[in-house]
Design a protein around this motif. Structure first.
Motif, PDB file in Angstrom:
ATOM      1  N   LYS A  43       0.833  -1.211   0.000  1.00 29.47           N
ATOM      2  CA  LYS A  43       0.000   0.000   0.000  1.00 29.47           C
ATOM      3  C   LYS A  43       0.865   1.257   0.000  1.00 29.47           C
ATOM      4  O   LYS A  43       0.540   2.244  -0.667  1.00 29.47           O
ATOM      5  N   ASN A  44       1.966   1.238   0.733  1.00 27.90           N
ATOM      6  CA  ASN A  44       2.863   2.395   0.749  1.00 27.90           C
ATOM      7  C   ASN A  44       3.503   2.621  -0.619  1.00 27.90           C
ATOM      8  O   ASN A  44       3.659   3.760  -1.052  1.00 27.90           O
ATOM      9  N   ARG A  45       3.862   1.534  -1.282  1.00 27.04           N
ATOM     10  CA  ARG A  45       4.429   1.668  -2.634  1.00 27.04           C
ATOM     11  C   ARG A  45       3.408   2.238  -3.610  1.00 27.04           C
ATOM     12  O   ARG A  45       3.724   3.094  -4.434  1.00 27.04           O
ATOM     13  N   LEU A  46       2.172   1.755  -3.524  1.00 28.56           N
ATOM     14  CA  LEU A  46       1.128   2.262  -4.402  1.00 28.56           C
ATOM     15  C   LEU A  46       0.854   3.743  -4.142  1.00 28.56           C
ATOM     16  O   LEU A  46       0.690   4.528  -5.079  1.00 28.56           O
ATOM     17  N   LEU A  47       0.818   4.119  -2.874  1.00 25.43           N
ATOM     18  CA  LEU A  47       0.601   5.520  -2.525  1.00 25.43           C
ATOM     19  C   LEU A  47       1.759   6.385  -3.017  1.00 25.43           C
ATOM     20  O   LEU A  47       1.538   7.462  -3.586  1.00 25.43           O
ATOM     21  N   LYS A  48       2.968   5.892  -2.853  1.00 24.29           N
ATOM     22  CA  LYS A  48       4.139   6.619  -3.329  1.00 24.29           C
ATOM     23  C   LYS A  48       4.093   6.789  -4.845  1.00 24.29           C
ATOM     24  O   LYS A  48       4.401   7.863  -5.371  1.00 24.29           O
ATOM     25  N   LEU A  49       3.679   5.752  -5.533  1.00 29.05           N
ATOM     26  CA  LEU A  49       3.562   5.810  -6.989  1.00 29.05           C
ATOM     27  C   LEU A  49       2.550   6.877  -7.407  1.00 29.05           C
ATOM     28  O   LEU A  49       2.797   7.648  -8.337  1.00 29.05           O
ATOM     29  N   ILE A  50       1.436   6.929  -6.730  1.00 29.06           N
ATOM     30  CA  ILE A  50       0.416   7.935  -7.041  1.00 29.06           C
ATOM     31  C   ILE A  50       0.945   9.344  -6.796  1.00 29.06           C
ATOM     32  O   ILE A  50       0.725  10.256  -7.596  1.00 29.06           O
ATOM     33  N   LEU A  51       1.647   9.519  -5.677  1.00 31.31           N
ATOM     34  CA  LEU A  51       2.122  10.857  -5.317  1.00 31.31           C
ATOM     35  C   LEU A  51       3.273  11.340  -6.190  1.00 31.31           C
ATOM     36  O   LEU A  51       3.349  12.522  -6.540  1.00 31.31           O
ATOM     37  N   LEU A  52       4.174  10.431  -6.553  1.00 29.60           N
ATOM     38  CA  LEU A  52       5.368  10.844  -7.293  1.00 29.60           C
ATOM     39  C   LEU A  52       5.185  10.809  -8.800  1.00 29.60           C
ATOM     40  O   LEU A  52       5.908  11.495  -9.525  1.00 29.60           O
ATOM     41  N   ASN A  53       4.257  10.010  -9.281  1.00 31.25           N
ATOM     42  CA  ASN A  53       4.056   9.881 -10.726  1.00 31.25           C
ATOM     43  C   ASN A  53       2.584  10.084 -11.075  1.00 31.25           C
ATOM     44  O   ASN A  53       1.892   9.124 -11.419  1.00 31.25           O
ATOM     45  N   PRO A  54       2.125  11.301 -11.009  1.00 32.76           N
ATOM     46  CA  PRO A  54       0.703  11.502 -11.321  1.00 32.76           C
ATOM     47  C   PRO A  54       0.410  11.139 -12.774  1.00 32.76           C
ATOM     48  O   PRO A  54       1.168  11.467 -13.674  1.00 32.76           O
ATOM     49  N   ASP A  55      -0.669  10.424 -12.965  1.00 33.28           N
ATOM     50  CA  ASP A  55      -1.078   9.977 -14.295  1.00 33.28           C
ATOM     51  C   ASP A  55      -1.851  11.101 -14.978  1.00 33.28           C
ATOM     52  O   ASP A  55      -2.879  11.549 -14.483  1.00 33.28           O
ATOM     53  N   LYS A  56      -1.360  11.542 -16.095  1.00 31.48           N
ATOM     54  CA  LYS A  56      -1.985  12.656 -16.817  1.00 31.48           C
ATOM     55  C   LYS A  56      -3.336  12.269 -17.422  1.00 31.48           C
ATOM     56  O   LYS A  56      -4.182  13.103 -17.648  1.00 31.48           O
ATOM     57  N   LYS A  57      -3.523  10.977 -17.671  1.00 28.02           N
ATOM     58  CA  LYS A  57      -4.740  10.516 -18.325  1.00 28.02           C
ATOM     59  C   LYS A  57      -5.905  10.343 -17.348  1.00 28.02           C
ATOM     60  O   LYS A  57      -7.042  10.212 -17.765  1.00 28.02           O
ATOM     61  N   VAL A  58      -5.609  10.318 -16.059  1.00 29.66           N
ATOM     62  CA  VAL A  58      -6.635  10.088 -15.048  1.00 29.66           C
ATOM     63  C   VAL A  58      -6.994  11.430 -14.409  1.00 29.66           C
ATOM     64  O   VAL A  58      -6.128  12.252 -14.140  1.00 29.66           O
ATOM     65  N   SER A  59      -8.269  11.608 -14.151  1.00 30.48           N
ATOM     66  CA  SER A  59      -8.710  12.876 -13.559  1.00 30.48           C
ATOM     67  C   SER A  59      -8.168  13.015 -12.131  1.00 30.48           C
ATOM     68  O   SER A  59      -7.840  12.026 -11.463  1.00 30.48           O
ATOM     69  N   ASN A  90      -9.823  13.855  -9.543  1.00 30.86           N
ATOM     70  CA  ASN A  90     -10.753  13.273  -8.576  1.00 30.86           C
ATOM     71  C   ASN A  90     -10.473  11.791  -8.354  1.00 30.86           C
ATOM     72  O   ASN A  90     -10.482  11.316  -7.212  1.00 30.86           O
ATOM     73  N   ILE A  91     -10.223  11.072  -9.421  1.00 27.08           N
ATOM     74  CA  ILE A  91      -9.919   9.643  -9.298  1.00 27.08           C
ATOM     75  C   ILE A  91      -8.599   9.453  -8.564  1.00 27.08           C
ATOM     76  O   ILE A  91      -8.472   8.571  -7.711  1.00 27.08           O
ATOM     77  N   THR A  92      -7.623  10.284  -8.871  1.00 24.09           N
ATOM     78  CA  THR A  92      -6.335  10.206  -8.186  1.00 24.09           C
ATOM     79  C   THR A  92      -6.505  10.470  -6.698  1.00 24.09           C
ATOM     80  O   THR A  92      -5.941   9.762  -5.864  1.00 24.09           O
ATOM     81  N   ARG A  93      -7.297  11.482  -6.345  1.00 24.90           N
ATOM     82  CA  ARG A  93      -7.544  11.784  -4.928  1.00 24.90           C
ATOM     83  C   ARG A  93      -8.275  10.651  -4.234  1.00 24.90           C
ATOM     84  O   ARG A  93      -7.978  10.332  -3.077  1.00 24.90           O
ATOM     85  N   GLU A  94      -9.231  10.035  -4.912  1.00 25.95           N
ATOM     86  CA  GLU A  94      -9.964   8.909  -4.328  1.00 25.95           C
ATOM     87  C   GLU A  94      -9.024   7.741  -4.035  1.00 25.95           C
ATOM     88  O   GLU A  94      -9.096   7.126  -2.971  1.00 25.95           O
ATOM     89  N   LYS A  95      -8.152   7.440  -4.988  1.00 27.96           N
ATOM     90  CA  LYS A  95      -7.186   6.354  -4.783  1.00 27.96           C
ATOM     91  C   LYS A  95      -6.251   6.683  -3.629  1.00 27.96           C
ATOM     92  O   LYS A  95      -5.966   5.837  -2.780  1.00 27.96           O
ATOM     93  N   GLN A  96      -5.766   7.912  -3.623  1.00 27.16           N
ATOM     94  CA  GLN A  96      -4.860   8.340  -2.554  1.00 27.16           C
ATOM     95  C   GLN A  96      -5.556   8.227  -1.206  1.00 27.16           C
ATOM     96  O   GLN A  96      -4.986   7.683  -0.256  1.00 27.16           O
TER      97      GLN A  96
END
Length: 90
Positions: free
Chosen positions: A26-42, A44-50
């Motif tokens: 879970k920490n790796r996934l959270l780190k991935l979201i925070l350090l590599n934001p996906d330009k194709k995903v809105s 809101n979806i990024t915040r929900e995942k985070q």
């Protein structure tokens, strides 16, 4: 994660290893979201995942603390309730 029936020393080690592995993931996934934001995903979806990963991490930390200090059947029942809630979040 499975529910806990008994919490002897060997069981405690297994549960803690499983919790630590989940925390690492879970920490790796959270780190991935925070350090590599996906330009194709809105955003809101990024915040929900985070938010979901942060909640899961906090819940796993709480379960881990309870497993370490657990010494009664009532505490095992509380841990099982938290495990059920964690599984519902996944």
């Amino acid at each position: 994660m499975k529910k806990i029936l008994f919490l002897q020393e060997n069981d405690r080690k297994e549960v803690l290893n499983e919790i630590n592995a989940n925390l690492e993931t879970k920490n790796r996934l959270l780190k991935l979201i925070l350090l590599n934001p996906d330009k194709k995903v809105s955003k809101n979806i990024t915040r929900e995942k985070q938010f979901r990963y942060e909640n899961q991490i906090a819940l796993l930390e709480r379960i881990k603390g309870m497993v370490i200090t657990c010494n009664s059947r009532q505490q095992i029942n509380e841990i099982n309730k938290l495990i059920e809630y964690y599984q519902s979040l996944s």
